[in-house]
Design a protein around this motif. Structure first.
Motif, PDB file in Angstrom:
ATOM      1  N   UNK A 444       0.733  -1.187  -0.119  1.00  0.00           N
ATOM      2  CA  UNK A 444      -0.173   0.086   0.024  1.00  0.00           C
ATOM      3  C   UNK A 444       0.841   1.496  -0.001  1.00  0.00           C
ATOM      4  N   UNK A 445       1.961   1.118   0.917  1.00  0.00           N
ATOM      5  CA  UNK A 445       2.944   2.225   0.900  1.00  0.00           C
ATOM      6  C   UNK A 445       3.736   2.589  -0.700  1.00  0.00           C
ATOM      7  N   UNK A 446       4.082   1.426  -1.109  1.00  0.00           N
ATOM      8  CA  UNK A 446       4.902   1.544  -2.283  1.00  0.00           C
ATOM      9  C   UNK A 446       4.261   2.167  -3.553  1.00  0.00           C
ATOM     10  N   UNK A 447       2.750   1.641  -3.536  1.00  0.00           N
ATOM     11  CA  UNK A 447       1.898   1.999  -4.665  1.00  0.00           C
ATOM     12  C   UNK A 447       0.892   3.277  -4.016  1.00  0.00           C
ATOM     13  N   UNK A 448       1.323   4.079  -3.111  1.00  0.00           N
ATOM     14  CA  UNK A 448       0.680   5.019  -2.619  1.00  0.00           C
ATOM     15  C   UNK A 448       0.294   6.028  -3.350  1.00  0.00           C
ATOM     16  N   UNK A 449      -0.712   6.801  -3.465  1.00  0.00           N
ATOM     17  CA  UNK A 449      -1.161   7.774  -4.116  1.00  0.00           C
ATOM     18  C   UNK A 449      -1.090   9.190  -3.561  1.00  0.00           C
ATOM     19  N   UNK A 450      -0.465   9.548  -2.766  1.00  0.00           N
ATOM     20  CA  UNK A 450       0.213  10.744  -2.143  1.00  0.00           C
ATOM     21  C   UNK A 450       1.555  11.078  -2.599  1.00  0.00           C
ATOM     22  N   UNK A 451       2.446  10.601  -1.831  1.00  0.00           N
ATOM     23  CA  UNK A 451       3.836  10.896  -1.814  1.00  0.00           C
ATOM     24  C   UNK A 451       4.564   9.692  -1.565  1.00  0.00           C
ATOM     25  N   UNK A 452       4.608   8.236  -2.436  1.00  0.00           N
ATOM     26  CA  UNK A 452       5.571   7.357  -1.755  1.00  0.00           C
ATOM     27  C   UNK A 452       6.936   7.585  -1.947  1.00  0.00           C
ATOM     28  N   UNK A 453       7.520   8.444  -2.609  1.00  0.00           N
ATOM     29  CA  UNK A 453       8.826   8.846  -2.679  1.00  0.00           C
ATOM     30  C   UNK A 453       9.469   9.070  -1.606  1.00  0.00           C
ATOM     31  N   UNK A 454       8.700  10.258  -0.913  1.00  0.00           N
ATOM     32  CA  UNK A 454       9.331  10.928   0.126  1.00  0.00           C
ATOM     33  C   UNK A 454       9.316   9.973   1.465  1.00  0.00           C
ATOM     34  N   UNK A 455       8.024   9.304   1.476  1.00  0.00           N
ATOM     35  CA  UNK A 455       7.921   8.293   2.643  1.00  0.00           C
ATOM     36  C   UNK A 455       8.885   7.129   2.722  1.00  0.00           C
TER      37      UNK A 455
END
Length: 919
Positions: A444-455
């Protein structure tokens, strides 16, 4: 005052012995002794440096010892010079209260962190009224220090002036913050220090913090704004020494600490974090000292050539799949990452301190922002925080959960929680990695829709990412020792995931219109995100990372919760993630066999869509400027042709239909000049009409007609092509052997690089050749002066007005850094890639006029070049030629191929380059 704990100090410099020798010279020769005194001082400096260098060789990671010893060496020299000047040059029996002078080491010298060729920063402080004697002493001292070849940064001020300027200037304030007494009037130093804290620092803490952080941000922007650039600046780069120094400056200014160790006492660091601080600082200081010793100057940029030497000096060795320099740089980037995480923890504490101190007034007096609960976590001020110290210990899956919640809810992670995650990351063992809930949260994090790169970057900085996905941990901070990749493997991967997220949100539609459409048509968005995560996962293992990566994908995808179809797709994408770029950039897309071979490997539209997206983000995440419109156009052409073939089972239009459609489109584009399609177009065969885009054909036809009308024997047209991000060069001339290599030489002499070339001969015997060129930085030629230089250079080359070989050999390398790499030339032949041509690919070190030399070798081998496709990967060039022999047939005889290979290897070798330069 910071004491300098330097072992066996007299082996570095014996001040008393030096002072006695100078005194003896003065006694013997008086004023005439100056030259010999300078020589004595110089010998002491050189011997001291040699001793420090020897110690660093014995203990190559002892950065603190080396820099401390260097500061001690300079201290002793400055003291000897001061005493000599005040006792022998300008002696005063009874000095007045104004005739006082104190010497304060400031900046890095004040911190006692000096690399062998660092500047010597000294503040000469005098009482309120400056006396002529003080000025004479300062001047005499400076001349002695300059005579030693030292680069002295100095200031000469009264105490009052010093306070006034420190209040006004952040740089002066920072320098004084590091102030350390060297020699002279101790009472004057104490007065300066006391007044600095009372009159300058007091009450300006918040301002200092704000200004220092802004200064840091501006510095990071100048240096590339990433701690993972492959040629980092050890001093000023992100995660470098200046970042550690900024922490110390801020801590000292806020809490009046005298050493970094005291940051633990005031609660800004834990003991473990301070040890990390000290380790990272010691390593970075050692690297900087090695760089100064190797270059013999103040050098702070860890360039490719220095990386090899420093790695060897610091005893890093080769390991299977990873060279010594790659292992050294991986360790370097791990230290830089540690600096980054320490910075985050440190600054958040200060932020909390100021938030607590900030008094509320009026309506908001006594009010504090209310926190809310989110799945057991506290959320306040836009941050998510673990509720207790043992939160992750109770359930280590929460180490994944906290990052997923942060991404899903657009929250920052509280630095104290980041500290806990870092501390407890070791709790992630096989049971957590196999936990279905943990893997679902990670996906869910990897394919997150907000900002997965930063997290994901936070997750990586905390050490959680590499623990949860150990294969990713193996490429953590791993550099790729070449000039093509700008970032480490983990940073490249995380950036690629961020680009994929931005494409999905429609933020990059102008650069990636096709991928922006396609990402909403893929069957599984999570599969493409996993493919991007895994595409480089097996780098540094000593084999083909694509093949090894596909094996990793087959293991990891089921663990992440992907089904069989998704797993097969991801594994195929990882295995073939270089296929589309290699085909688009190295093969002739107008040759039907190229498309057939590509489609036979892709086999489905679903794979094609995913591969197009993966290729785009992979190229763009390599570094700034790597993606351009020309690459986008080539990939688009390949995608469209392959899609048509896959959708219909064949090419929609046969050769005749395609040529007819192209003629019609060109006629429409030409308007009133449409008759040229019949008049001039009949002279050009079908391969020309298929190979060239409509806009280029239209330009060629007009150029051909004008040249014939004015009876021009050579027509050169150069035009900036915004859509392709390059300059189109069209040459129409009577065809003759060697035309191609001469044009290539002329273009190289103008300072341009050819990125694509198509060579045609009309039925009238005239050559119609089109080239796309850029400057060495990948930018088009667009200024009138540049265009004229390009035209003149080509014309001179074709008219034999210049000798190409010596002229080209005399041109300097645009990428001097390429010399740090070993690129053995390699030649491959492929008689199956085309039905009509032999395809030759040459890999060699990129350099000026390489294409000219290769083209000349082909000419001398009696080959006809039909098209050339030029690709550069940093220091490495990969040039592909579609050729026939003089009878128009493929080249198949083994003996003939061996002769051609020998010529091309000679043309592409460094030895050949040196011979030409010497000639």
């Amino acid at each position: 005052m910071k004491s300098l704990n330097v072992p066996n100090q007299r082996a570095v410099i014996d001040r008393r012995a030096l002072a006695d020798a100078i005194h003896a010279l003065v006694e013997d020769q008086g004023e005439k002794a100056r030259g010999q005194i300078v020589q004595l001082l110089r010998e002491a400096l050189e011997n001291g440096r040699a001793e420090i260098a020897r110690r660093l060789t014995e203990k190559p990671s002892a950065g603190h010892e080396c820099t401390g010893a260097q500061a001690f060496l300079i201290d002793q020299l400055v003291r000897v010079v001061h005493d000599h000047v005040t006792e022998h040059v300008y002696p005063v029996a009874n000095r007045s209260s104004a005739e006082r002078l104190t010497l304060i080491a400031v900046g890095g010298y004040g911190r006692a962190e000096m690399a062998p060729h660092s500047d010597v920063d000294i503040a000469f402080i005098t009482p309120t009224r400056r006396a002529p004697w003080c000025e004479q002493v300062i001047e005499a001292m400076l001349y002695y220090l300059w005579d030693l070849g030292l680069k002295v940064g100095h200031s000469s001020r009264t105490v009052d002036d010093t306070m006034r300027m420190a209040r006004e200037d952040l740089t002066i304030r920072t320098a004084l913050l590091e102030g350390r007494f060297i020699w002279g009037d101790r009472a004057l130093y104490d007065e300066t220090s006391r007044r600095f804290w009372a009159e300058v620092a007091k009450g300006s803490e918040r301002q200092f913090l704000t200004q220092k952080l802004e200064e840091r941000n501006q510095r990071h922007k100048r240096m590339g704004d990433s701690r993972y650039v492959v040629e980092p600046n050890v001093k000023d780069g992100k995660g470098g020494l200046r970042d550690l120094q900024t922490l110390y400056w801020i801590g000292k200014y806020m809490h009046r600490v005298r050493s970094a160790a005291e940051l633990v006492d005031v609660g800004l660091f834990t003991r473990a974090e301070y040890r990390s601080f000290r380790r990272a600082e010691g390593f970075l200081l050692a690297v900087r000292c090695h760089m100064h010793i190797i270059t013999g100057r103040a050098e702070d940029r860890l360039t490719f050539d220095l990386q090899r030497e420093v790695a060897a000096r610091m005893n890093f060795a080769d390991r299977p799949g990873k060279s010594a320099v790659e292992r050294f740089m991986q360790f370097y980037f791990l230290q830089a990452r540690r600096v980054g995480s320490l910075t985050g923890v440190f600054l958040s504490h200060l932020d909390d301190e100021f938030a607590n101190k900030r008094a509320r007034t009026g309506f908001f007096a006594g009010w504090s922002q209310k926190s809310r609960m989110l799945k057991g976590y506290r959320v306040f001020a836009g941050k998510i925080a673990a509720p207790s110290d043992d939160w992750f210990r109770k359930d280590p899956v929460r180490l994944i959960e906290v990052f997923q919640l942060a991404e899903a809810n657009s929250l920052e992670i509280h630095p104290e929680t980041m500290r806990l995650a870092d501390r407890d990351s070791a709790l992630i063992k096989s049971d957590v990695r196999e936990d279905a809930r943990a893997n679902a949260l990670f996906l869910d994090l990897l394919a997150g829709r907000n900002d997965p790169e930063t997290v994901l970057r936070w997750m990586n900085d905390a050490g959680v990412f590499g623990r949860f996905v150990p294969d990713f941990g193996r490429v953590n901070a791993q550099m790729q020792f070449d000039m093509y990749h700008h970032y480490t493997v983990d940073e490249h991967t995380i950036r690629a995931i961020g680009l994929l997220n931005r494409i999905e949100k429609g933020e990059l539609v102008s650069d990636h219109p096709r991928s922006t459409r396609l990402i909403h048509r893929v069957n599984s968005r999570r599969a493409i995100y996993v493919a991007v995560l895994l595409h480089d996962i097996a780098k540094g293992r000593g084999g083909d990372h694509s093949v090894l990566g596909a094996e990793v994908a087959h293991e990891l995808c089921p663990r992440f919760g992907l089904n069989d179809n998704e797993t097969d797709l991801v594994a195929w994408l990882v295995r073939q993630h270089l296929l589309m770029s290699a085909t688009a950039f190295k093969r002739d897309l107008t040759d039907p066999k190229t498309i057939e071979d590509f489609v036979s490997q892709v086999q489905s539209l679903e794979r094609l869509r995913n591969l197009m997206i993966l290729t785009a983000v992979d190229i763009r995440a390599v570094g700034p400027g790597t993606w351009n419109s020309w690459k986008g156009q080539l990939l688009g052409e390949l995608y469209d042709a392959a899609q048509e073939r896959l959708r219909l089972g064949h090419m929609r239009h046969g050769r005749e239909q395609r040529v007819a459609a192209k003629r019609e489109a060109v006629a429409e584009r030409l308007g009133s000049r449409a008759p040229l399609v019949a008049q001039v177009g009949k002279l050009l065969d079908d391969s020309y009409w298929i190979a060239e885009p409509e806009d280029v054909i239209a330009r060629n036809l007009v150029q051909y007609e004008v040249a014939r009308e004015i009876e021009e024997h050579l027509s050169i047209h150069c035009e900036f092509d915004e859509e392709r991000g390059a300059t189109l060069v069209s040459v129409i001339a009577a065809d003759h052997p060697g035309l191609f290599y001469r044009i290539a030489g002329g273009i190289a002499l103008a300072g341009a690089n050819i990125i694509d070339a198509r060579i045609h001969t009309a039925r009238s015997g005239w050559a119609v050749d089109n080239f796309l060129v850029q400057d060495p930085l990948g930018k088009p030629f667009r200024e009138g002066q540049q265009i004229e230089r390009l035209k003149k250079s080509i014309a001179d080359a074709l008219a034999n007005r210049i000798e190409l070989v010596p002229k080209l050999a005399a041109r300097p390398l645009p990428h001097t850094r390429a010399g740090a790499f070993d690129v053995a030339p390699r030649v491959t032949f492929d008689n199956n890639a085309s039905n009509r041509f032999t395809v030759i690919e040459v890999n060699a070190r990129d350099r000026p006029a390489l294409l000219n030399r290769l083209a000349r070798a082909l000419f001398e081998s009696n080959l006809v070049v039909q098209s050339a496709h030029i690709t550069a990967y940093g220091e490495r060039a990969a040039d592909t030629f579609y050729v026939t022999d003089l009878t128009g047939d493929k080249v198949t005889a083994a003996v003939r191929l061996a002769e051609i290979e020998a010529r091309l290897l000679d043309a592409g070798s460094d030895r050949r380059q040196r011979q030409l330069e010497e000639a």
